[in-house]
Scaffold this active site. Structure first.
Site, PDB file in Angstrom:
ATOM      1  N   ALA A  11       6.140 -38.665  82.445  1.00  0.00           N
ATOM      2  CA  ALA A  11       5.257 -37.529  82.700  1.00  0.00           C
ATOM      3  C   ALA A  11       3.789 -37.935  82.677  1.00  0.00           C
ATOM      4  CB  ALA A  11       5.508 -36.439  81.668  1.00  0.00           C
ATOM      5  N   ALA A  40       2.774 -41.603  82.214  1.00  0.00           N
ATOM      6  CA  ALA A  40       2.521 -43.046  82.268  1.00  0.00           C
ATOM      7  C   ALA A  40       3.397 -43.759  83.288  1.00  0.00           C
ATOM      8  CB  ALA A  40       2.743 -43.664  80.887  1.00  0.00           C
ATOM      9  N   LYS A  93       2.105 -50.507  79.982  1.00  0.00           N
ATOM     10  CA  LYS A  93       2.241 -49.055  80.020  1.00  0.00           C
ATOM     11  C   LYS A  93       0.868 -48.447  80.255  1.00  0.00           C
ATOM     12  CE  LYS A  93       3.996 -45.090  77.423  1.00  0.00           C
ATOM     13  NZ  LYS A  93       4.747 -44.652  76.215  1.00  0.00           N
ATOM     14  N   ASP A 104      11.124 -39.317  69.924  1.00  0.00           N
ATOM     15  CA  ASP A 104      12.210 -39.294  70.913  1.00  0.00           C
ATOM     16  C   ASP A 104      13.250 -40.343  70.520  1.00  0.00           C
ATOM     17  OD1 ASP A 104      13.693 -38.567  73.102  1.00  0.00           O
ATOM     18  OD2 ASP A 104      12.477 -39.664  74.561  1.00  0.00           O
TER      19      ASP A 104
END
Length: 210
Positions: free
Chosen positions: A23, A25, A36, A130
């Protein structure tokens, strides 16, 4: 580093390969490294956009540094800027794939290792954000956590319980998850309250398996 903010051209794709896009990177692989890059969002005010990218990149970089200092086998960070992080590329297989191929005994073995790993993160006040099987890679028998983009430093039990909830949703195996909880509780002194919060929210139907 600025060139990493754009998708590589055909002529450069062999050197810098786009391997993921989230969303906020782009994830590139270049040699033995991952780059990243947090993208600028045109819909945000430029000053707010720059501030958010800088803050989130710094937080993720700090998480990687603290994990390495604590002996947690996350990717080794090489350097970072206000919007990009260069880190080690981890060869291996994601646990989500391993679970699909494994029997109950092997699942419990890996689940226990996942519980130990999360306990070590929570000890240093880090919530992954996450903590799913897709963000854990097995390499030479070692489970290594990746993707700290949603991480947060927090002392709140509710935040830590959310990490348990993500794994519960991801694991899809009650026996394996019970082993995960057992090993987590054995390694983390504040685990009882974290697990209590998780179970309370589970009873309320807040958590569901994916």
């Amino acid at each position: 580093m600025e060139t990493a903010k754009r998708e590589p051209s055909e002529g450069n794709s062999a050197v810098r390969e786009l391997i993921g896009k989230g969303a906020e990177a782009y994830i590139y692989k270049e040699g033995g490294y991952v780059i990243k890059v947090r993208e600028s969002k045109g819909y945000r005010h430029p000053e707010l956009d720059a501030k958010l990218r800088k803050t989130r990149t710094k937080k993720e970089a700090t998480a990687l540094e603290k994990c390495r200092c604590a002996g947690i086998p996350c990717p080794e960070m090489k350097t970072y800027t206000e919007s990009a992080i260069v880190m080690e590329y981890i060869e291996g297989k994601r646990l989500s794939e391993i679970f699909e191929e494994s029997g109950s005994g092997k699942k419990r073995e890996y689940a226990g290792k996942c519980g130990v790993l999360l306990a070590e993160m929570h000890k240093i006040g880090l919530c992954h954000g996450d903590y799913a099987l897709t963000n854990l890679v097995e390499h030479n028998g070692v489970i290594r956590p990746i993707d700290f983009g949603l991480c947060e430093f927090s002392t709140y039990y509710e935040k830590k319980a959310a990490d348990l909830a993500v794994m519960y949703s991801s694991m899809k195996d009650e026996e394996a998850f019970n082993t995960f909880i057992e090993e987590y509780k054995a390694r983390y002194s504040d685990s009882e309250e974290v697990v209590r919060r998780f179970e309370k929210n589970l009873t309320r139907g807040r958590y569901k398996k994916r």
